[in-house]
Each structure stands twice: as structure tokens, then as C-alpha cells.
Design a protein around this motif. Structure first.
Motif, PDB file in Angstrom:
ATOM      1  N   VAL A  39       1.011  -1.261   0.289  1.00 21.99           N
ATOM      2  CA  VAL A  39      -0.101  -0.189   0.344  1.00 21.99           C
ATOM      3  C   VAL A  39       0.547   1.125   0.003  1.00 21.99           C
ATOM      4  O   VAL A  39       1.563   1.536   0.953  1.00 21.99           O
ATOM      5  CB  VAL A  39      -1.099  -0.374   1.348  1.00 21.99           C
ATOM      6  CG1 VAL A  39      -1.430   1.275   0.807  1.00 21.99           C
ATOM      7  CG2 VAL A  39      -1.318  -1.614   0.962  1.00 21.99           C
ATOM      8  N   MET A  40       1.192   2.442  -1.195  1.00 14.63           N
ATOM      9  CA  MET A  40       1.771   2.898  -1.455  1.00 14.63           C
ATOM     10  C   MET A  40       1.022   4.344  -1.976  1.00 14.63           C
ATOM     11  O   MET A  40      -0.219   4.111  -2.530  1.00 14.63           O
ATOM     12  CB  MET A  40       2.999   2.756  -2.364  1.00 14.63           C
ATOM     13  CG  MET A  40       2.716   2.251  -3.507  1.00 14.63           C
ATOM     14  SD  MET A  40       4.336   2.091  -4.285  1.00 14.63           S
ATOM     15  CE  MET A  40       5.069   3.901  -4.566  1.00 14.63           C
ATOM     16  N   THR A  41       1.698   5.233  -1.742  1.00 14.65           N
ATOM     17  CA  THR A  41       1.038   6.347  -2.545  1.00 14.65           C
ATOM     18  C   THR A  41       2.906   6.882  -3.205  1.00 14.65           C
ATOM     19  O   THR A  41       3.536   6.548  -3.467  1.00 14.65           O
ATOM     20  CB  THR A  41       0.826   7.915  -1.620  1.00 14.65           C
ATOM     21  OG1 THR A  41      -0.062   8.481  -2.189  1.00 14.65           O
ATOM     22  CG2 THR A  41       2.331   8.337  -0.604  1.00 14.65           C
ATOM     23  N   LEU A  42       1.863   8.249  -4.598  1.00 16.38           N
ATOM     24  CA  LEU A  42       2.793   8.999  -4.834  1.00 16.38           C
ATOM     25  C   LEU A  42       3.066  10.487  -5.076  1.00 16.38           C
ATOM     26  O   LEU A  42       2.988  10.542  -3.788  1.00 16.38           O
ATOM     27  CB  LEU A  42       3.126   8.292  -6.219  1.00 16.38           C
ATOM     28  CG  LEU A  42       2.631   7.079  -6.752  1.00 16.38           C
ATOM     29  CD1 LEU A  42       1.628   7.206  -8.077  1.00 16.38           C
ATOM     30  CD2 LEU A  42       4.146   6.439  -7.201  1.00 16.38           C
ATOM     31  N   THR A  43       4.472  10.635  -5.071  1.00 17.71           N
ATOM     32  CA  THR A  43       4.573  11.868  -4.429  1.00 17.71           C
ATOM     33  C   THR A  43       3.206  13.451  -5.348  1.00 17.71           C
ATOM     34  O   THR A  43       3.516  14.323  -4.950  1.00 17.71           O
ATOM     35  CB  THR A  43       6.737  12.784  -4.597  1.00 17.71           C
ATOM     36  OG1 THR A  43       6.273  12.863  -6.493  1.00 17.71           O
ATOM     37  CG2 THR A  43       6.917  12.140  -3.783  1.00 17.71           C
ATOM     38  N   SER A  44       2.835  12.599  -5.942  1.00 17.91           N
ATOM     39  CA  SER A  44       2.304  13.328  -7.153  1.00 17.91           C
ATOM     40  C   SER A  44       1.321  12.795  -7.968  1.00 17.91           C
ATOM     41  O   SER A  44       1.142  11.618  -8.296  1.00 17.91           O
ATOM     42  CB  SER A  44       2.380  14.606  -7.800  1.00 17.91           C
ATOM     43  OG  SER A  44       3.044  14.092  -9.171  1.00 17.91           O
ATOM     44  N   MET A  45      -0.277  13.640  -8.157  1.00 23.42           N
ATOM     45  CA  MET A  45      -1.002  12.518  -8.382  1.00 23.42           C
ATOM     46  C   MET A  45      -1.121  11.934  -9.912  1.00 23.42           C
ATOM     47  O   MET A  45      -1.644  11.221 -11.108  1.00 23.42           O
ATOM     48  CB  MET A  45      -2.502  12.633  -8.698  1.00 23.42           C
ATOM     49  CG  MET A  45      -3.090  12.810  -7.097  1.00 23.42           C
ATOM     50  SD  MET A  45      -5.098  13.761  -7.154  1.00 23.42           S
ATOM     51  CE  MET A  45      -5.941  12.107  -6.664  1.00 23.42           C
TER      52      MET A  45
ATOM     53  N   CYS B 226       1.920  11.817 -11.280  1.00 17.34           N
ATOM     54  CA  CYS B 226       3.070  11.040 -11.384  1.00 17.34           C
ATOM     55  C   CYS B 226       3.355  10.075 -13.065  1.00 17.34           C
ATOM     56  O   CYS B 226       2.265   9.001 -12.670  1.00 17.34           O
ATOM     57  CB  CYS B 226       3.833  10.575 -10.902  1.00 17.34           C
ATOM     58  SG  CYS B 226       5.057   9.872 -10.189  1.00 17.34           S
ATOM     59  N   PRO B 227       4.013  10.681 -13.876  1.00 18.04           N
ATOM     60  CA  PRO B 227       3.976  10.054 -14.365  1.00 18.04           C
ATOM     61  C   PRO B 227       5.311   9.201 -14.747  1.00 18.04           C
ATOM     62  O   PRO B 227       4.954   8.041 -16.141  1.00 18.04           O
ATOM     63  CB  PRO B 227       4.910  10.803 -15.637  1.00 18.04           C
ATOM     64  CG  PRO B 227       5.822  12.342 -14.558  1.00 18.04           C
ATOM     65  CD  PRO B 227       4.844  12.311 -13.898  1.00 18.04           C
ATOM     66  N   LEU B 228       5.825   8.506 -13.820  1.00 19.99           N
ATOM     67  CA  LEU B 228       6.524   7.397 -13.683  1.00 19.99           C
ATOM     68  C   LEU B 228       5.473   5.949 -12.941  1.00 19.99           C
ATOM     69  O   LEU B 228       6.401   5.659 -12.198  1.00 19.99           O
ATOM     70  CB  LEU B 228       7.631   8.048 -12.967  1.00 19.99           C
ATOM     71  CG  LEU B 228       8.290   8.595 -13.925  1.00 19.99           C
ATOM     72  CD1 LEU B 228      10.184   9.047 -12.930  1.00 19.99           C
ATOM     73  CD2 LEU B 228       8.953   7.738 -15.131  1.00 19.99           C
ATOM     74  N   ALA B 229       4.793   6.035 -12.598  1.00 18.08           N
ATOM     75  CA  ALA B 229       4.180   5.412 -11.381  1.00 18.08           C
ATOM     76  C   ALA B 229       4.249   4.006 -12.064  1.00 18.08           C
ATOM     77  O   ALA B 229       4.062   3.137 -11.191  1.00 18.08           O
ATOM     78  CB  ALA B 229       2.430   5.751 -11.842  1.00 18.08           C
TER      79      ALA B 229
ATOM     80  N   VAL C 116      -0.416  -4.197  -6.059  1.00 14.80           N
ATOM     81  CA  VAL C 116       0.710  -2.536  -5.488  1.00 14.80           C
ATOM     82  C   VAL C 116      -0.672  -2.011  -5.482  1.00 14.80           C
ATOM     83  O   VAL C 116      -1.103  -1.484  -6.538  1.00 14.80           O
ATOM     84  CB  VAL C 116       1.917  -1.888  -6.232  1.00 14.80           C
ATOM     85  CG1 VAL C 116       2.071  -0.388  -6.386  1.00 14.80           C
ATOM     86  CG2 VAL C 116       2.673  -2.494  -6.222  1.00 14.80           C
ATOM     87  N   ASP C 117      -0.875  -1.406  -4.469  1.00 10.73           N
ATOM     88  CA  ASP C 117      -2.079  -1.270  -4.519  1.00 10.73           C
ATOM     89  C   ASP C 117      -1.698   0.865  -3.878  1.00 10.73           C
ATOM     90  O   ASP C 117      -1.352   1.074  -3.421  1.00 10.73           O
ATOM     91  CB  ASP C 117      -3.359  -1.142  -3.164  1.00 10.73           C
ATOM     92  CG  ASP C 117      -4.192  -0.217  -2.812  1.00 10.73           C
ATOM     93  OD1 ASP C 117      -4.554  -0.010  -3.456  1.00 10.73           O
ATOM     94  OD2 ASP C 117      -4.997  -0.682  -1.709  1.00 10.73           O
ATOM     95  N   ILE C 118      -2.310   1.820  -5.123  1.00 12.58           N
ATOM     96  CA  ILE C 118      -1.212   3.151  -5.144  1.00 12.58           C
ATOM     97  C   ILE C 118      -3.196   3.670  -3.954  1.00 12.58           C
ATOM     98  O   ILE C 118      -4.222   3.826  -5.000  1.00 12.58           O
ATOM     99  CB  ILE C 118      -1.524   3.781  -6.631  1.00 12.58           C
ATOM    100  CG1 ILE C 118      -0.154   3.185  -7.087  1.00 12.58           C
ATOM    101  CG2 ILE C 118      -0.968   5.500  -6.012  1.00 12.58           C
ATOM    102  CD1 ILE C 118       0.520   3.135  -8.367  1.00 12.58           C
ATOM    103  N   VAL C 119      -2.759   4.421  -3.088  1.00 14.53           N
ATOM    104  CA  VAL C 119      -3.951   5.364  -2.537  1.00 14.53           C
ATOM    105  C   VAL C 119      -3.298   6.436  -2.155  1.00 14.53           C
ATOM    106  O   VAL C 119      -2.045   7.006  -2.664  1.00 14.53           O
ATOM    107  CB  VAL C 119      -4.187   4.688  -0.963  1.00 14.53           C
ATOM    108  CG1 VAL C 119      -4.417   3.050  -1.055  1.00 14.53           C
ATOM    109  CG2 VAL C 119      -3.074   4.955  -0.415  1.00 14.53           C
ATOM    110  N   TRP C 120      -4.455   7.403  -2.205  1.00 10.44           N
ATOM    111  CA  TRP C 120      -4.599   9.093  -2.461  1.00 10.44           C
ATOM    112  C   TRP C 120      -4.384  10.261  -0.531  1.00 10.44           C
ATOM    113  O   TRP C 120      -4.344  11.245  -0.786  1.00 10.44           O
ATOM    114  CB  TRP C 120      -4.921   9.685  -3.365  1.00 10.44           C
ATOM    115  CG  TRP C 120      -4.713   9.801  -4.220  1.00 10.44           C
ATOM    116  CD1 TRP C 120      -4.821   8.189  -5.690  1.00 10.44           C
ATOM    117  CD2 TRP C 120      -3.039   9.736  -5.601  1.00 10.44           C
ATOM    118  NE1 TRP C 120      -4.514   8.517  -6.276  1.00 10.44           N
ATOM    119  CE2 TRP C 120      -3.369   8.719  -6.078  1.00 10.44           C
ATOM    120  CE3 TRP C 120      -1.473   9.913  -5.417  1.00 10.44           C
ATOM    121  CZ2 TRP C 120      -2.151   8.709  -7.138  1.00 10.44           C
ATOM    122  CZ3 TRP C 120      -1.211  10.158  -6.058  1.00 10.44           C
ATOM    123  CH2 TRP C 120      -1.067   9.313  -7.187  1.00 10.44           C
ATOM    124  N   SER C 121      -5.121   8.570  -0.252  1.00  6.77           N
ATOM    125  CA  SER C 121      -5.434   9.459   1.379  1.00  6.77           C
ATOM    126  C   SER C 121      -4.593   8.022   2.276  1.00  6.77           C
ATOM    127  O   SER C 121      -4.755   7.472   2.228  1.00  6.77           O
ATOM    128  CB  SER C 121      -6.763   8.867   1.764  1.00  6.77           C
ATOM    129  OG  SER C 121      -6.581  10.079   3.152  1.00  6.77           O
TER     130      SER C 121
END
Length: 109
Positions: free
Chosen positions: A48-54, A56-59, A84-89
Motif C-alpha cells: 500500500v503506497m502513494t506517490l509524490t503527486s497524483m 506522476c508519469p512514472l507510476a 501494489v495498491d496506490i492510494v491518495w489518502s
């Protein structure tokens, strides 16, 4: 030897430290992008992770790098399937970075 879930999670996190954010040049663990590693009854792992910005072209690259980094653990049957579960919260911010990442990127608080 069978590892506990906690030991397995620690091994996964150690492998994830090898995954470098291509834009920032620091690993995703020290950047604070990894929120959790969940293991089910069959030791399938969900990162469970996030990215530095929504936007992100390198996701896709980062997700592929995570799966590659965990391949060895799969080969030795320490974990099963990897998702891999990308979350924003919660939203990522610089305060989530380790001291090492802040020093490497010159972030001052």
C-alpha cells in the motif's frame, strides 16, 4: 524455517528500499511512499503506497520496479503474489520523509 508475518514484512520493506524514485533519486521507503505491506493467509503481499503527486508519469515504472524488487522473495517462497495498491489518502508530503531522505534532497524544516 518459517518466518512470522512481521519478519516477512521487514524483509519486504528491506527489498523495497532498493526501489529508487526515478525523479528524486531516493528510495521509496525513505521518501515515505510506502504506507503498509499487507500479507494474507497465503503470504500474498499487497504493498500500500502513494506517490509524490497524483499525475506522476512514472507510476507504472515504480510499480514494475516494486514487483521486480520482490521477485527474489517470491522465488524463495517467502511471499506469494505481489499487488501494489496506490492510494491518495493520506496525502503524501515532505514531513513523511526519513531524516536520510531530507538530507539527501536538501529539505529543511
Amino acid at each position: 524455517m518459517v518466518m512470522s508475518k512481521e519478519e516477512t514484512k521487514e524483509r519486504v520493506m528491506a527489498e523495497l528500499e532498493k526501489v529508487i524514485d526515478p525523479e528524486l533519486g531516493v528510495d521509496i521507503v525513505n521518501l515515505g511512499l510506502i504506507y503498509d505491506v499487507k500479507l494474507d493467509e497465503e503470504d500474498n503481499a499487497t504493498v500500500v503506497m502513494t506517490l509524490t503527486s497524483m499525475g506522476c508519469p512514472l507510476a507504472g515504472t515504480i510499480v514494475n520496479d516494486i514487483k521486480m524488487a520482490l521477485t527474489e522473495l517470491q522465488e524463495f517462497k517467502e511471499i506469494g503474489k505481489v499487488d501494489v495498491d496506490i492510494v491518495w489518502s493520506p496525502t503524501w508530503d515532505k514531513s513523511m520523509m526519513s531524516r536520510y531522505a531530507k538530507l539527501a534532497l536538501g529539505v529543511h524544516e
